[in-house]
Design a protein around this motif. Structure first.
Motif, PDB file in Angstrom:
ATOM      1  N   MET A 175      92.986   5.111  34.342  1.00  0.00           N
ATOM      2  CA  MET A 175      93.361   4.016  33.446  1.00  0.00           C
ATOM      3  C   MET A 175      92.507   4.056  32.191  1.00  0.00           C
ATOM      4  O   MET A 175      91.280   4.093  32.267  1.00  0.00           O
ATOM      5  N   LEU A 176      93.192   4.027  31.051  1.00  0.00           N
ATOM      6  CA  LEU A 176      92.507   3.949  29.763  1.00  0.00           C
ATOM      7  C   LEU A 176      92.723   2.564  29.178  1.00  0.00           C
ATOM      8  O   LEU A 176      93.867   2.098  29.095  1.00  0.00           O
ATOM      9  N   VAL A 177      91.638   1.921  28.784  1.00  0.00           N
ATOM     10  CA  VAL A 177      91.741   0.658  28.061  1.00  0.00           C
ATOM     11  C   VAL A 177      91.219   0.919  26.652  1.00  0.00           C
ATOM     12  O   VAL A 177      90.050   1.277  26.475  1.00  0.00           O
ATOM     13  N   VAL A 178      92.108   0.780  25.673  1.00  0.00           N
ATOM     14  CA  VAL A 178      91.771   1.148  24.307  1.00  0.00           C
ATOM     15  C   VAL A 178      91.969  -0.058  23.385  1.00  0.00           C
ATOM     16  O   VAL A 178      93.101  -0.385  23.028  1.00  0.00           O
ATOM     17  N   PRO A 179      90.885  -0.729  23.027  1.00  0.00           N
ATOM     18  CA  PRO A 179      91.016  -1.895  22.148  1.00  0.00           C
ATOM     19  C   PRO A 179      91.599  -1.490  20.795  1.00  0.00           C
ATOM     20  O   PRO A 179      91.374  -0.379  20.326  1.00  0.00           O
ATOM     21  N   GLY A 180      92.370  -2.403  20.189  1.00  0.00           N
ATOM     22  CA  GLY A 180      93.075  -2.081  18.953  1.00  0.00           C
ATOM     23  C   GLY A 180      92.177  -1.954  17.747  1.00  0.00           C
ATOM     24  O   GLY A 180      92.566  -1.346  16.744  1.00  0.00           O
ATOM     25  N   SER A 181      91.001  -2.541  17.825  1.00  0.00           N
ATOM     26  CA  SER A 181      90.101  -2.479  16.671  1.00  0.00           C
ATOM     27  C   SER A 181      88.678  -2.641  17.163  1.00  0.00           C
ATOM     28  O   SER A 181      88.442  -3.045  18.304  1.00  0.00           O
ATOM     29  N   GLN A 182      87.754  -2.349  16.284  1.00  0.00           N
ATOM     30  CA  GLN A 182      86.353  -2.546  16.655  1.00  0.00           C
ATOM     31  C   GLN A 182      86.044  -4.029  16.836  1.00  0.00           C
ATOM     32  O   GLN A 182      85.195  -4.409  17.637  1.00  0.00           O
ATOM     33  N   GLU A 183      86.772  -4.864  16.087  1.00  0.00           N
ATOM     34  CA  GLU A 183      86.596  -6.312  16.247  1.00  0.00           C
ATOM     35  C   GLU A 183      87.062  -6.755  17.640  1.00  0.00           C
ATOM     36  O   GLU A 183      86.387  -7.540  18.318  1.00  0.00           O
ATOM     37  N   VAL A 184      88.228  -6.246  18.068  1.00  0.00           N
ATOM     38  CA  VAL A 184      88.719  -6.557  19.414  1.00  0.00           C
ATOM     39  C   VAL A 184      87.710  -6.064  20.452  1.00  0.00           C
ATOM     40  O   VAL A 184      87.415  -6.755  21.428  1.00  0.00           O
TER      41      VAL A 184
ATOM     42  N   ASP B   5      84.944  -5.750  29.107  1.00  0.00           N
ATOM     43  CA  ASP B   5      84.671  -4.318  29.293  1.00  0.00           C
ATOM     44  C   ASP B   5      84.047  -4.061  30.662  1.00  0.00           C
ATOM     45  O   ASP B   5      84.336  -3.069  31.319  1.00  0.00           O
ATOM     46  N   GLU B   6      83.210  -5.011  31.098  1.00  0.00           N
ATOM     47  CA  GLU B   6      82.566  -4.862  32.408  1.00  0.00           C
ATOM     48  C   GLU B   6      83.591  -4.950  33.534  1.00  0.00           C
ATOM     49  O   GLU B   6      83.481  -4.243  34.538  1.00  0.00           O
ATOM     50  N   ILE B   7      84.560  -5.842  33.370  1.00  0.00           N
ATOM     51  CA  ILE B   7      85.617  -5.965  34.392  1.00  0.00           C
ATOM     52  C   ILE B   7      86.389  -4.644  34.495  1.00  0.00           C
ATOM     53  O   ILE B   7      86.630  -4.141  35.588  1.00  0.00           O
ATOM     54  N   PHE B   8      86.748  -4.091  33.317  1.00  0.00           N
ATOM     55  CA  PHE B   8      87.507  -2.828  33.329  1.00  0.00           C
ATOM     56  C   PHE B   8      86.660  -1.693  33.890  1.00  0.00           C
ATOM     57  O   PHE B   8      87.123  -0.911  34.714  1.00  0.00           O
ATOM     58  N   ARG B   9      85.426  -1.606  33.441  1.00  0.00           N
ATOM     59  CA  ARG B   9      84.537  -0.526  33.911  1.00  0.00           C
ATOM     60  C   ARG B   9      84.284  -0.627  35.412  1.00  0.00           C
ATOM     61  O   ARG B   9      84.354   0.362  36.134  1.00  0.00           O
ATOM     62  N   ALA B  10      84.002  -1.861  35.859  1.00  0.00           N
ATOM     63  CA  ALA B  10      83.724  -2.053  37.284  1.00  0.00           C
ATOM     64  C   ALA B  10      84.939  -1.676  38.129  1.00  0.00           C
ATOM     65  O   ALA B  10      84.797  -1.238  39.275  1.00  0.00           O
ATOM     66  N   ALA B  11      86.120  -1.844  37.535  1.00  0.00           N
ATOM     67  CA  ALA B  11      87.352  -1.496  38.267  1.00  0.00           C
ATOM     68  C   ALA B  11      87.583   0.013  38.270  1.00  0.00           C
ATOM     69  O   ALA B  11      88.442   0.504  38.998  1.00  0.00           O
ATOM     70  N   GLY B  12      86.850   0.722  37.420  1.00  0.00           N
ATOM     71  CA  GLY B  12      87.016   2.172  37.360  1.00  0.00           C
ATOM     72  C   GLY B  12      87.875   2.635  36.200  1.00  0.00           C
ATOM     73  O   GLY B  12      88.262   3.806  36.146  1.00  0.00           O
ATOM     74  N   ALA B  13      88.174   1.728  35.245  1.00  0.00           N
ATOM     75  CA  ALA B  13      88.957   2.117  34.062  1.00  0.00           C
ATOM     76  C   ALA B  13      88.022   2.650  32.981  1.00  0.00           C
ATOM     77  O   ALA B  13      86.825   2.368  32.995  1.00  0.00           O
ATOM     78  N   GLU B  14      88.585   3.448  32.060  1.00  0.00           N
ATOM     79  CA  GLU B  14      87.805   3.955  30.929  1.00  0.00           C
ATOM     80  C   GLU B  14      87.860   2.937  29.784  1.00  0.00           C
ATOM     81  O   GLU B  14      88.928   2.466  29.415  1.00  0.00           O
ATOM     82  N   TRP B  15      86.711   2.627  29.218  1.00  0.00           N
ATOM     83  CA  TRP B  15      86.610   1.681  28.097  1.00  0.00           C
ATOM     84  C   TRP B  15      86.363   2.500  26.845  1.00  0.00           C
ATOM     85  O   TRP B  15      85.319   3.156  26.741  1.00  0.00           O
ATOM     86  N   ARG B  16      87.298   2.506  25.906  1.00  0.00           N
ATOM     87  CA  ARG B  16      87.283   3.500  24.835  1.00  0.00           C
ATOM     88  C   ARG B  16      87.090   2.880  23.457  1.00  0.00           C
ATOM     89  O   ARG B  16      87.043   1.670  23.299  1.00  0.00           O
ATOM     90  N   GLU B  17      86.999   3.743  22.467  1.00  0.00           N
ATOM     91  CA  GLU B  17      86.888   3.301  21.074  1.00  0.00           C
ATOM     92  C   GLU B  17      88.277   2.942  20.536  1.00  0.00           C
ATOM     93  O   GLU B  17      89.302   3.331  21.114  1.00  0.00           O
TER      94      GLU B  17
END
Lengths: 198, 478
Positions: free
Chosen positions: B382-391, B401-413
């Protein structure tokens, strides 16, 4: 831009509706900063297999496709992305015109601006054209932009709609920027009149 | 049409930006208030300017960012995003050079405002009611959520706008899309727009500007409205628009480029005039009952091939139109799906949460709500890719981000990422993805990749289950 006056050519048929611009030119080829050199990548994922070899069954890889300057496709050709790389790739391959019963708006604009003529014919006419090509791959069609007519080998003609201004530009081989740039006084006046609105 | 007859929202904006009306022989000359630029569709336009020794007429109405060919891999120790692809690097460098040479402001990768062009325009308050907004990107329709006339253009037209701040345009027809009723729990704006496109088809709105109305639209947040307007182009529409209201003004107030103080009051008075007049007529009207919408998912290779998640995959032999039948057969062959099969329970390899359709903070909150304390299935990337640096900053401040990371998803730029697969993020041939993006065309997310478009809730539920899931089961009782 090369003037487009008349075109007499054989054609190839892509009997599919909703051919999107991702098929015409996949996004990975959009990392270029040039508009030339995209012809080899036209329909890349349909045209080549995983090793990069041409798929013999794809229409552009058939011997009769070589000389064809006209592509005939199903309705809603060019839907999807606004990439102008789509008409650049079609022109780069050697197409000068596309026949379909309907073109997506942005694609049509992009094509006209580059001298690639979108010829919108009634669905029944497109089917007849495809049937003629299926029967005789060397069938020749004639497009006359001045009279906006598309002629079958028999001489039977169909009118097709083209924006008169785009037609003028294509016949002359001039792009639309010059016309727009000459509106400078009107543009400046407009900006002065609404200064501060935004 | 005279000025006194009732006008649609589109007609008001059209008239308001008309430098020269169209005639039989010439298109209209339309003024552009805001021109957004990115690295992929602009290089050849700047080349035209150089060839003709032209300037950018209004750099102050132009803004560039990097998003399409931009990697979203996490930053290195030097805080920079590593760009491995030489062609992408050259394209990004070209944008920097073009912006420097022509005086165009640029939010490059190291800028705090960088992000997907259709995410940053609104979040910075650049996107405002009553504006004409263009970009060399078809999803420019997103900005119509603010009551702007916003549409995608090609690169030649990018050159036109850079040089003259104007476009040659023929007036579009309009279609009213009325959506009344309340969305059920687990149903999102994404499901609503997928339902509309399934109903009218990918060419159903060609030649038209959509004006969305009705209680379901009025009840939506700005971010939900952006999701709806974003995908207007997937029905072939020139643009999608929603009349501004208090929700719009509340969203804009205080944003960096929004008018301030006395300018705000003046702007507000103007913005309030941007609504369709009572009795104004549209060329077509489509009505959708929002309360009947189920979670939607696509099964095929264009965004119009969508069904309720619990419905069977359509059967080609049931279609009477030969062309449609052929298209469905080809799509099912590409997707390796069987007519009549259920998508629920089908294994997927990748879940992508991102894109200009669904990468805003509310989308991430929705998904995080489902994923809190859960694990992404071991078979799923799973890739989670925020739409902007502000997001991204906002999500990190909220701990998403911690929820996604803890679940095993990638938190991206921030960037377009796997929506367009020209930046290193892509599917491998044969892989299945549930994606919150906007296009499921063959190879769109990577050569040979297979895409199911769906909402952020469906994406999150699917990531946990490892198979396509009904989002309603995951939000019930919460």
């Amino acid at each position: 831009m090369e003037p487009f006056v008349t075109l007499r050519t054989t054609a190839v048929v892509l009997p599919l509706e909703n051919v999107d611009t991702d098929q015409i030119i996949p996004a990975r080829f959009l990392k270029t900063t040039d508009r030339l050199g995209l012809g080899n990548d036209l329909f890349a994922d349909w045209r080549y297999d995983v090793s990069g070899a041409p798929r013999p069954e794809f229409v552009l890889n058939r011997p009769e496709a070589k000389a064809a300057q006209l592509l005939v496709a199903g309705r809603n050709f060019g839907c999807g992305s606004s990439r102008e790389h789509a008409p650049w790739a079609l022109l780069g391959y050697g197409f000068r015109a596309v026949v379909s019963s309907e073109f997506a708006d942005i694609f049509r604009n992009n094509a006209l601006g580059n001298g690639l003529l979108p010829v919108a014919l009634p669905e029944a006419a497109v089917e007849r054209v495809a049937a003629l090509i299926a029967a005789h791959a060397d069938s020749k069609f004639t497009i006359d932009l001045a009279s906006t007519t598309f002629a079958l080998p028999s001489g039977e003609r169909f009118d097709f709609p083209v924006d008169p201004f785009a037609r003028h530009c294509m016949l002359q081989g001039v792009d639309q920027l010059g016309y727009l740039a000459a509106k400078e006084p009107e543009i400046s006046a407009f900006e002065r009149a609404r200064a501060g609105a935004y | 049409m005279t000025q006194s007859s009732p006008r649609t929202l589109f007609a008001k904006l059209w008239d308001d930006h008309l430098i020269q009306a169209e005639s039989e022989s010439t298109p209209a000359v339309l003024y552009v208030d805001l021109h957004l630029v990115h690295e992929v569709t602009s290089p050849q336009a700047f080349s035209v300017l150089r060839e003709r020794r032209l300037e950018v007429r209004r750099p102050d109405r132009t803004l560039a960012t990097m998003d399409h060919s931009t990697p979203t891999t996490p930053r290195g120790a030097d805080r920079r995003v590593p760009i491995i692809d030489l062609k992408a690097r050259a394209q990004l460098a070209q944008l920097e050079r073009n912006c420097a040479d022509f005086g165009v402001p640029l939010y490059a990768l190291d800028n705090e405002h960088q992000g997907i062009v259709h995410v940053i325009g609104p979040e910075l308050g650049l996107t405002q009611p009553g504006m004409t907004i263009v970009c060399g990107d078809s999803h420019t329709s997103t900005h119509g959520a603010f009551g702007a006339l916003a549409f995608g253009i090609g690169t030649s037209e990018v050159a036109h706008v850079l040089a003259t701040q104007c476009l040659l345009q023929r007036r579009a027809r309009t279609m009213e899309v009325r959506m009344d009723g309340v969305l059920a729990p687990g149903i999102t704006a994404k499901d609503l727009i997928l339902r509309l496109i399934a109903e009218i088809g990918v060419g159903g709105a060609t030649g038209h500007v959509l004006e969305y109305s009705g209680s379901a639209i009025q009840a939506m947040s700005m971010e939900e409205r952006m999701t709806v307007c974003n995908m207007s182009i997937e029905a072939g529409a020139r643009a999608g628009m929603i009349a501004p209201d208090d929700t719009t003004y509340e969203y804009l107030a205080g944003r960096p480029y929004a008018p301030q103080d006395a300018h705000w009051d003046r702007a507000l008075a103007r913005w309030r005039t941007f609504a369709a007049d009572p009795g104004s007529a549209h060329d077509r009207t489509v009505v959708l009952d929002a309360s009947s919408i189920k979670p939607m998912i696509t099964y095929g290779t264009n965004p119009g091939m969508g069904i309720a998640v619990d419905a069977p995959v359509p059967t080609p032999s049931h279609l009477s139109d030969a062309s449609e039948r052929r298209a469905l057969e080809k799509a099912l062959q590409y997707m390796a799906l069987t007519p009549g099969e259920s998508l629920l329970g089908k294994s997927v390899d990748v879940v992508f949460l991102g894109s200009c359709t669904n990468s805003r903070i509310s989308d991430l909150r929705l998904a995080a709500g489902v994923m809190r304390g859960q694990r992404v299935a071991s078979t799923v990337r799973m890739l989670v890719v925020p739409g902007s640096q502000e997001v991204k900053r906002q999500a990190e401040a909220e701990g998403l981000d911690e929820i996604f990371r803890a679940a095993g998803a990638e938190w991206r730029e921030a960037g377009c990422s796997m929506c367009i697969a020209m930046n290193g993020d892509e599917l491998r041939a044969g892989q299945y993805a549930v994606s919150t993006s906007n296009r499921n065309f063959e190879g769109r997310q990577g050569k040979g990749g297979r895409t199911f478009l769906a909402s952020p809730l469906t994406a999150a539920a699917t990531a946990i289950a490892g198979t396509i899931a009904d989002a309603r089961t995951y939000v019930r009782g919460r």
